[in-house]
Design a protein around this motif. Sequence first.
Motif, PDB file in Angstrom:
ATOM      1  N   SER A  71       0.827  -1.204   0.000  1.00  0.00           N
ATOM      2  CA  SER A  71       0.000   0.000   0.000  1.00  0.00           C
ATOM      3  C   SER A  71       0.867   1.263   0.000  1.00  0.00           C
ATOM      4  N   THR A  80      -3.825   3.887  -7.285  1.00  0.00           N
ATOM      5  CA  THR A  80      -4.877   3.733  -6.278  1.00  0.00           C
ATOM      6  C   THR A  80      -5.632   2.416  -6.381  1.00  0.00           C
ATOM      7  N   HIS A  82      -5.131  -1.353  -6.457  1.00  0.00           N
ATOM      8  CA  HIS A  82      -4.275  -2.525  -6.330  1.00  0.00           C
ATOM      9  C   HIS A  82      -5.029  -3.622  -5.598  1.00  0.00           C
TER      10      HIS A  82
END
Length: 296
Positions: A71, A80, A82
Amino acid sequence: MARRLLLMHAHPDDEAINTGVTMARYAADGAQVTLLTCTLGELGEVLVPELEGLAAERGDQLGGYRIGELSAAMAALGVTDHRFLGGAARWRDSGMMGTPGNDDPRAFWRCSRDAAAFDLAVEQAVAVIREVRPQVLVTYDEIGGYGHPDHIMTHRVAMAAAERAAQPEGAGEPWAIAKIYWCAVPKSVLQRGIDALRESGGVGFDGVERAEDLPFGNDDDQITTAIDGRAFSAAKQDAMRAHATQISVDGPFFALSNNVGLEVLGTEYFRLARGELAGERDENGRERDLFAGIDA
């Protein structure tokens, strides 16, 4: 045209190492960039002494920790969207070829000998393809770059999913991906990096002095596409640093950035596996844009 790029990687950190500047460049240009990671990398070596208890042979909590690292890496790259194939921890890191991790019931490599498991993994990837509808897919070549079983399986699942997603069967609207690329590294670039490390007093990658002796790398004439992401080299380095359990700031990647500047880390290379080369070419005759020739 709304450009959509899907990348399939095996473990957290593979995306930053192989495609960090590419992801950052296209995200900054307004493309939708989606990362699909196949495992949590539970069997990775822990390079941070105070976190050694996370390792598989101890607490076996590394995979969960690496979700946070991924992250942070995606934030560094400006990505943004994933996801994990089948959800986080559905498929487990298989370890290196021939090790006990290959036989874990959830090991991703199990798909190589379990037809039902392979079909499930492909369907999970198809669902993402039909949702995202990417014009471009990036993954590994047939040997996964260097032979890691999870990289090989990522290649197999990605290629099978691309085929199946274009067919009318199954849930969701069919989607045909226009261009598929495999990650690549020219041996000439590897050799320049090795030489630079040696000239600065280092010992290259694990003591190797010839690119030909590395377990990865491609002949230069195999490279079809070079993405200039030098403006995003700092973002790539930040993304790699985010994977602190796996990448040391004293390792060869960061030594390369200090010794040869942006050349090695700032340009990423690919082989076009499906689709047509198009658009402007660089001085080596290589395509400059993954989306070249795509109209919609």
